[in-house]
Design a protein around this motif. Structure first.
Motif, PDB file in Angstrom:
ATOM      1  N   GLN A  39     -14.364  49.124  39.637  1.00 22.18           N
ATOM      2  CA  GLN A  39     -15.839  49.378  39.892  1.00 22.18           C
ATOM      3  C   GLN A  39     -16.614  48.911  38.525  1.00 22.18           C
ATOM      4  O   GLN A  39     -16.364  49.854  37.640  1.00 22.18           O
ATOM      5  N   ALA A  40     -17.425  48.104  38.639  1.00 22.76           N
ATOM      6  CA  ALA A  40     -18.252  47.939  37.496  1.00 22.76           C
ATOM      7  C   ALA A  40     -19.550  48.682  37.684  1.00 22.76           C
ATOM      8  O   ALA A  40     -19.980  49.078  38.786  1.00 22.76           O
ATOM      9  N   PRO A  41     -20.416  49.040  36.659  1.00 29.03           N
ATOM     10  CA  PRO A  41     -21.637  49.817  36.835  1.00 29.03           C
ATOM     11  C   PRO A  41     -22.716  49.204  37.757  1.00 29.03           C
ATOM     12  O   PRO A  41     -22.741  47.886  37.655  1.00 29.03           O
ATOM     13  N   GLY A  42     -23.081  50.048  38.678  1.00 29.17           N
ATOM     14  CA  GLY A  42     -23.967  49.545  39.801  1.00 29.17           C
ATOM     15  C   GLY A  42     -23.494  48.397  40.694  1.00 29.17           C
ATOM     16  O   GLY A  42     -24.267  47.922  41.420  1.00 29.17           O
ATOM     17  N   LYS A  43     -21.989  48.412  40.846  1.00 32.49           N
ATOM     18  CA  LYS A  43     -21.539  47.669  41.788  1.00 32.49           C
ATOM     19  C   LYS A  43     -20.522  48.542  42.668  1.00 32.49           C
ATOM     20  O   LYS A  43     -20.150  49.650  42.192  1.00 32.49           O
ATOM     21  N   GLU A  44     -19.989  47.833  43.660  1.00 30.44           N
ATOM     22  CA  GLU A  44     -19.277  48.625  44.608  1.00 30.44           C
ATOM     23  C   GLU A  44     -18.046  48.463  44.032  1.00 30.44           C
ATOM     24  O   GLU A  44     -17.532  47.768  43.279  1.00 30.44           O
ATOM     25  N   ARG A  45     -17.120  49.376  44.719  1.00 26.98           N
ATOM     26  CA  ARG A  45     -15.697  49.346  44.363  1.00 26.98           C
ATOM     27  C   ARG A  45     -14.877  48.173  45.107  1.00 26.98           C
ATOM     28  O   ARG A  45     -14.925  48.138  46.125  1.00 26.98           O
ATOM     29  N   ASP A  46     -14.216  47.536  44.112  1.00 26.25           N
ATOM     30  CA  ASP A  46     -13.537  46.264  44.706  1.00 26.25           C
ATOM     31  C   ASP A  46     -12.054  46.195  44.602  1.00 26.25           C
ATOM     32  O   ASP A  46     -11.580  46.803  43.656  1.00 26.25           O
ATOM     33  N   PHE A  47     -11.695  45.573  45.540  1.00 25.38           N
ATOM     34  CA  PHE A  47     -10.004  45.551  45.654  1.00 25.38           C
ATOM     35  C   PHE A  47      -9.511  44.669  44.663  1.00 25.38           C
ATOM     36  O   PHE A  47     -10.193  43.438  44.285  1.00 25.38           O
ATOM     37  N   VAL A  48      -8.580  44.762  43.904  1.00 28.96           N
ATOM     38  CA  VAL A  48      -8.080  43.969  42.846  1.00 28.96           C
ATOM     39  C   VAL A  48      -6.526  43.744  43.222  1.00 28.96           C
ATOM     40  O   VAL A  48      -6.143  42.474  43.242  1.00 28.96           O
ATOM     41  N   ALA A  49      -5.760  44.634  43.593  1.00 33.75           N
ATOM     42  CA  ALA A  49      -4.137  44.377  44.029  1.00 33.75           C
ATOM     43  C   ALA A  49      -3.539  45.356  44.785  1.00 33.75           C
ATOM     44  O   ALA A  49      -4.143  46.664  44.705  1.00 33.75           O
ATOM     45  N   ALA A  92     -14.698  46.973  33.806  1.00 31.82           N
ATOM     46  CA  ALA A  92     -14.850  47.944  35.036  1.00 31.82           C
ATOM     47  C   ALA A  92     -13.922  49.096  34.761  1.00 31.82           C
ATOM     48  O   ALA A  92     -13.238  49.209  33.997  1.00 31.82           O
ATOM     49  N   VAL A  93     -14.264  50.215  35.592  1.00 30.06           N
ATOM     50  CA  VAL A  93     -13.135  51.317  35.647  1.00 30.06           C
ATOM     51  C   VAL A  93     -12.182  51.059  36.774  1.00 30.06           C
ATOM     52  O   VAL A  93     -12.461  50.536  37.799  1.00 30.06           O
ATOM     53  N   TYR A  94     -11.012  50.932  36.294  1.00 26.58           N
ATOM     54  CA  TYR A  94      -9.982  50.556  37.137  1.00 26.58           C
ATOM     55  C   TYR A  94      -9.422  51.936  37.814  1.00 26.58           C
ATOM     56  O   TYR A  94      -8.834  52.748  37.196  1.00 26.58           O
ATOM     57  N   TYR A  95      -9.146  51.875  39.188  1.00 26.30           N
ATOM     58  CA  TYR A  95      -8.663  53.012  39.727  1.00 26.30           C
ATOM     59  C   TYR A  95      -7.266  52.756  40.694  1.00 26.30           C
ATOM     60  O   TYR A  95      -7.148  51.666  41.108  1.00 26.30           O
ATOM     61  N   CYS A  96      -6.392  53.673  40.590  1.00 24.56           N
ATOM     62  CA  CYS A  96      -5.034  53.484  41.175  1.00 24.56           C
ATOM     63  C   CYS A  96      -5.242  54.469  42.398  1.00 24.56           C
ATOM     64  O   CYS A  96      -5.766  55.196  42.414  1.00 24.56           O
ATOM     65  N   ALA A  97      -4.760  53.890  43.359  1.00 21.23           N
ATOM     66  CA  ALA A  97      -4.704  54.554  44.559  1.00 21.23           C
ATOM     67  C   ALA A  97      -3.420  54.521  45.651  1.00 21.23           C
ATOM     68  O   ALA A  97      -2.537  53.429  45.541  1.00 21.23           O
ATOM     69  N   ALA A  98      -3.153  55.439  46.546  1.00 16.06           N
ATOM     70  CA  ALA A  98      -1.970  55.351  47.163  1.00 16.06           C
ATOM     71  C   ALA A  98      -2.327  55.684  48.454  1.00 16.06           C
ATOM     72  O   ALA A  98      -3.282  56.378  48.997  1.00 16.06           O
ATOM     73  N   ARG A  99      -1.469  54.910  49.334  1.00 17.83           N
ATOM     74  CA  ARG A  99      -1.719  55.229  50.817  1.00 17.83           C
ATOM     75  C   ARG A  99      -0.312  55.796  51.535  1.00 17.83           C
ATOM     76  O   ARG A  99       0.489  55.361  51.023  1.00 17.83           O
ATOM     77  N   VAL A 120     -11.697  49.637  31.514  1.00 10.58           N
ATOM     78  CA  VAL A 120     -11.216  48.397  30.815  1.00 10.58           C
ATOM     79  C   VAL A 120     -12.411  47.558  30.454  1.00 10.58           C
ATOM     80  O   VAL A 120     -13.406  47.488  31.351  1.00 10.58           O
ATOM     81  N   THR A 121     -12.634  47.536  29.074  1.00 14.63           N
ATOM     82  CA  THR A 121     -13.619  46.758  28.693  1.00 14.63           C
ATOM     83  C   THR A 121     -13.207  45.413  27.787  1.00 14.63           C
ATOM     84  O   THR A 121     -12.496  45.525  26.906  1.00 14.63           O
ATOM     85  N   VAL A 122     -13.930  44.141  28.369  1.00 14.72           N
ATOM     86  CA  VAL A 122     -13.422  42.895  27.844  1.00 14.72           C
ATOM     87  C   VAL A 122     -14.630  42.265  27.082  1.00 14.72           C
ATOM     88  O   VAL A 122     -15.902  42.004  27.591  1.00 14.72           O
TER      89      VAL A 122
END
Length: 124
Positions: A39-49, A92-99, A120-122
């Motif tokens: 999730q980047a500032p001002g944006k929705e949380r996006d799927f990565v992998a 963005a801020v990277y989040y780990c998730a478990a299902r 993570v800042t590039v």
């Protein structure tokens, strides 16, 4: 209950690499599908992998294919995100998730447990 703790974020120049780790509590880690979202500032949380339970099948977002790899070590209760050829737009801020099922999903609301996130800042 599963607790997730991410690590490995930081500041890196464009073209560089980082490896994120997510350590999970509990004894049935292999029965959980795992994923990374960002999730980047001002944006929705996006799927990565995402990666399925014991079979280890994976899906990557189109924006990271060929650059990122998701993997898991069920013996260590850990999932990884190897990020290569990083771009400023990966910041963005990277989040780990478990299902609580071995079957992966690319949809954030299908995940039951979340980590606190790692930045993570590039830089360009």
């Amino acid at each position: 209950q599963v607790q997730l703790v991410e690590s490995g974020g930081g500041l890196v120049q464009a073209g560089g690499s980082l490896r994120l780790s997510c350590a999970a509590s509990g004894r049935t880690f292999s029965s959980y599908a795992m994923a990374w979202f960002r999730q980047a500032p001002g944006k929705e949380r996006d799927f990565v992998a995402t990666i399925s339970g014991s079979s280890g099948n994976t899906i990557l977002a189109d924006s990271v294919k060929g650059r990122f790899t998701i993997s898991r070590d069920n013996a260590k209760n850990t999932v990884y995100l190897q990020m290569n050829s990083l771009k400023p737009e990966d910041t963005a801020v990277y989040y780990c998730a478990a299902r609580a099922t071995p079957y992966y999903s690319t949809t954030y609301y299908r995940y039951d447990y979340w980590g606190q996130g790692t930045q993570v800042t590039v830089s360009s």
